[in-house]
Design a protein around this motif. Structure first.
Motif, PDB file in Angstrom:
ATOM      1  N   SER A   1     -10.960 -54.724 -22.345  1.00 26.83           N
ATOM      2  CA  SER A   1     -11.765 -55.889 -21.962  1.00 26.83           C
ATOM      3  C   SER A   1     -12.115 -55.740 -20.492  1.00 26.83           C
ATOM      4  O   SER A   1     -11.233 -55.840 -19.623  1.00 26.83           O
ATOM      5  N   ARG A   2     -13.380 -55.485 -20.201  1.00 28.22           N
ATOM      6  CA  ARG A   2     -13.794 -55.301 -18.802  1.00 28.22           C
ATOM      7  C   ARG A   2     -13.537 -56.557 -17.969  1.00 28.22           C
ATOM      8  O   ARG A   2     -13.111 -56.463 -16.828  1.00 28.22           O
ATOM      9  N   SER A   3     -13.793 -57.724 -18.534  1.00 24.65           N
ATOM     10  CA  SER A   3     -13.660 -58.965 -17.765  1.00 24.65           C
ATOM     11  C   SER A   3     -12.213 -59.376 -17.540  1.00 24.65           C
ATOM     12  O   SER A   3     -11.937 -60.202 -16.665  1.00 24.65           O
ATOM     13  N   ASN A   4     -11.272 -58.793 -18.315  1.00 25.65           N
ATOM     14  CA  ASN A   4      -9.864 -59.186 -18.183  1.00 25.65           C
ATOM     15  C   ASN A   4      -8.967 -58.009 -17.803  1.00 25.65           C
ATOM     16  O   ASN A   4      -7.732 -58.136 -17.872  1.00 25.65           O
ATOM     17  N   ALA A   5      -9.553 -56.878 -17.418  1.00 25.90           N
ATOM     18  CA  ALA A   5      -8.769 -55.683 -17.111  1.00 25.90           C
ATOM     19  C   ALA A   5      -7.682 -55.988 -16.075  1.00 25.90           C
ATOM     20  O   ALA A   5      -7.932 -56.634 -15.059  1.00 25.90           O
ATOM     21  N   GLY A   6      -6.460 -55.547 -16.359  1.00 19.72           N
ATOM     22  CA  GLY A   6      -5.331 -55.771 -15.465  1.00 19.72           C
ATOM     23  C   GLY A   6      -4.525 -57.009 -15.787  1.00 19.72           C
ATOM     24  O   GLY A   6      -3.401 -57.165 -15.305  1.00 19.72           O
ATOM     25  N   LYS A   7      -5.069 -57.886 -16.609  1.00 15.48           N
ATOM     26  CA  LYS A   7      -4.362 -59.103 -16.990  1.00 15.48           C
ATOM     27  C   LYS A   7      -3.504 -58.865 -18.230  1.00 15.48           C
ATOM     28  O   LYS A   7      -3.833 -58.039 -19.082  1.00 15.48           O
ATOM     29  N   ALA A   8      -2.431 -59.602 -18.333  1.00 16.72           N
ATOM     30  CA  ALA A   8      -1.614 -59.550 -19.544  1.00 16.72           C
ATOM     31  C   ALA A   8      -2.402 -60.100 -20.723  1.00 16.72           C
ATOM     32  O   ALA A   8      -3.140 -61.084 -20.577  1.00 16.72           O
ATOM     33  N   VAL A   9      -2.271 -59.466 -21.880  1.00 16.45           N
ATOM     34  CA  VAL A   9      -2.929 -59.970 -23.088  1.00 16.45           C
ATOM     35  C   VAL A   9      -2.510 -61.416 -23.351  1.00 16.45           C
ATOM     36  O   VAL A   9      -3.311 -62.244 -23.786  1.00 16.45           O
ATOM     37  N   THR A  10      -1.257 -61.755 -23.039  1.00 18.84           N
ATOM     38  CA  THR A  10      -0.763 -63.113 -23.283  1.00 18.84           C
ATOM     39  C   THR A  10      -1.357 -64.148 -22.341  1.00 18.84           C
ATOM     40  O   THR A  10      -1.227 -65.341 -22.577  1.00 18.84           O
ATOM     41  N   SER A  11      -2.024 -63.704 -21.268  1.00 18.80           N
ATOM     42  CA  SER A  11      -2.687 -64.674 -20.392  1.00 18.80           C
ATOM     43  C   SER A  11      -3.938 -65.240 -21.041  1.00 18.80           C
ATOM     44  O   SER A  11      -4.400 -66.328 -20.683  1.00 18.80           O
ATOM     45  N   VAL A  12      -4.498 -64.505 -22.032  1.00 16.02           N
ATOM     46  CA  VAL A  12      -5.659 -64.971 -22.784  1.00 16.02           C
ATOM     47  C   VAL A  12      -5.224 -65.494 -24.154  1.00 16.02           C
ATOM     48  O   VAL A  12      -5.597 -66.597 -24.560  1.00 16.02           O
ATOM     49  N   HIS A  13      -4.411 -64.699 -24.854  1.00 17.29           N
ATOM     50  CA  HIS A  13      -3.916 -65.087 -26.180  1.00 17.29           C
ATOM     51  C   HIS A  13      -2.485 -65.592 -26.012  1.00 17.29           C
ATOM     52  O   HIS A  13      -1.511 -64.870 -26.244  1.00 17.29           O
ATOM     53  N   ARG A  14      -2.353 -66.855 -25.627  1.00 15.03           N
ATOM     54  CA  ARG A  14      -1.065 -67.385 -25.196  1.00 15.03           C
ATOM     55  C   ARG A  14      -0.063 -67.525 -26.343  1.00 15.03           C
ATOM     56  O   ARG A  14       1.147 -67.594 -26.115  1.00 15.03           O
TER      57      ARG A  14
END
Length: 327
Positions: free
Chosen positions: A36-49
């Motif tokens: 995901s270009r817009s979420n690169a570097g973020k934990a997957v759980t920060s989006v899919h909690r």
């Protein structure tokens, strides 16, 4: 059993999140990366909690890691562009969840043909597929209600109405997906012109050559619930109710996710599962076929994993023994 190494492109949306949920519980899959270009570097759980405690994956903007299978969870029209602008190694299988390759005259990519991935229509072709186009959600629900009739050569004009939850519109906010608009509201949209009509007609004609191209007349509705599809299809037929159930039972005898019910069916029976439930009602020649699925599972991700299982020689239901929410 060999582990299937998986990459996901477009992992931040509804289908991407649902795919991760299914795959983290799949016994022989390993998610190598979630792109995901817009979420690169973020934990997957920060989006899919809801995945907190289920995965430690991070989104990445690279996709060159060694994998066996690539899932494309992009918006419609973006899958073809991604494949054209990126190098995919020859051994990697691809499953596209968008509509870019579902239609036969659009299914070619660099000399490779995408196979249309409706297991209840062409399971054997799916088993040998390198590139696969996952069916649309409404298309799946409607086709599963009609395939046995087309296979018997008795399908005529079809009039169908279906209602879908808000997740069918994708994650991007719009006026018709906003909670304050959806709540306590229903609306017809794309009347008689929905994009899934072409793939439905293509499949039915594969089973019944003389069916007219415009045989299916479809009115989709937006519903005030998050997920699920319920379709009611009306047609004329002189078979008895018992004969129809016998026809359907015979057609679906080797397809483990389609179940027939002689009692009324409802949406909650299938939400959070890869099932399709079908009920038939009849008054004289007037026949109604009810079919219901979860649009994110049997209508998208669940069916994609079902196809993955077939493509890699696994038992079809592997990782898909999911229970409905009921309440």
């Amino acid at each position: 059993m060999k582990t299937i190494r998986i990459g996901i492109i477009g992992g931040a949306g509804y289908t991407g999140g649902e795919l991760i949920r299914v795959l983290v519980q799949h016994p022989v899959s390993e998610i190598v990366f979630v792109h995901s270009r817009s979420n690169a570097g973020k934990a997957v759980t920060s989006v899919h909690r809801d995945l907190i405690g289920e995965t430690d994956l991070y989104f990445t903007d690279t996709h060159t890691q060694e994998i066996d299978l690539l899932f494309l969870c992009l918006g419609h029209g973006a899958s073809r562009a991604f494949l054209e602008h990126n190098t995919i190694k020859e051994h990697i299988k691809v499953i596209d969840l968008a509509n870019d390759f579902r239609i036969q005259d659009q299914a070619l990519w660099k000399g490779h043909a995408f196979i249309y991935g409706l297991p209840e229509l062409q399971k054997e072709k799916i088993k040998t597929a390198q590139y696969l186009a996952n069916p649309g959600c409404f298309a799946t629900a409607i086709q599963l209600g009609l395939l046995p009739l087309a296979a018997a050569g008795v399908l005529g004009a079809v009039y169908t109405t279906g209602i879908t939850g808000s997740t069918g519109a994708g994650q991007s906010l719009s006026s018709t997906s906003h909670f304050s608009w959806r709540a306590n509201n229903i609306q017809a949209y794309k009347t008689l012109s929905h994009q899934h009509l072409t793939e439905i007609g293509q499949s039915l004609k594969q089973l019944q050559a003389d069916i007219p191209a415009d045989a299916v007349h479809f009115i989709p509705w937006r519903g005030d619930f998050p997920r699920g599809i319920f379709v009611s299809t009306q047609l004329k037929n002189d078979l008895s109710l018992d004969a129809l159930y016998t026809l359907y039972e015979h057609y679906y005898r080797e397809h483990p996710f389609v179940h027939l019910s002689k009692d009324p069916i409802d949406l909650k029976q299938v939400v959070n599962t890869n099932k399709c439930l079908i009920q038939i009602e009849k008054q004289g020649e007037d026949t109604v076929i009810h079919s219901t699925i979860d649009n994110l599972l049997k209508g998208a991700v669940g069916q994609a994993v079902q196809n993955m299982n077939l493509m890699f020689g696994l038992e079809e239901m592997t990782g898909l023994h999911l229970k409905s929410l009921v309440f």
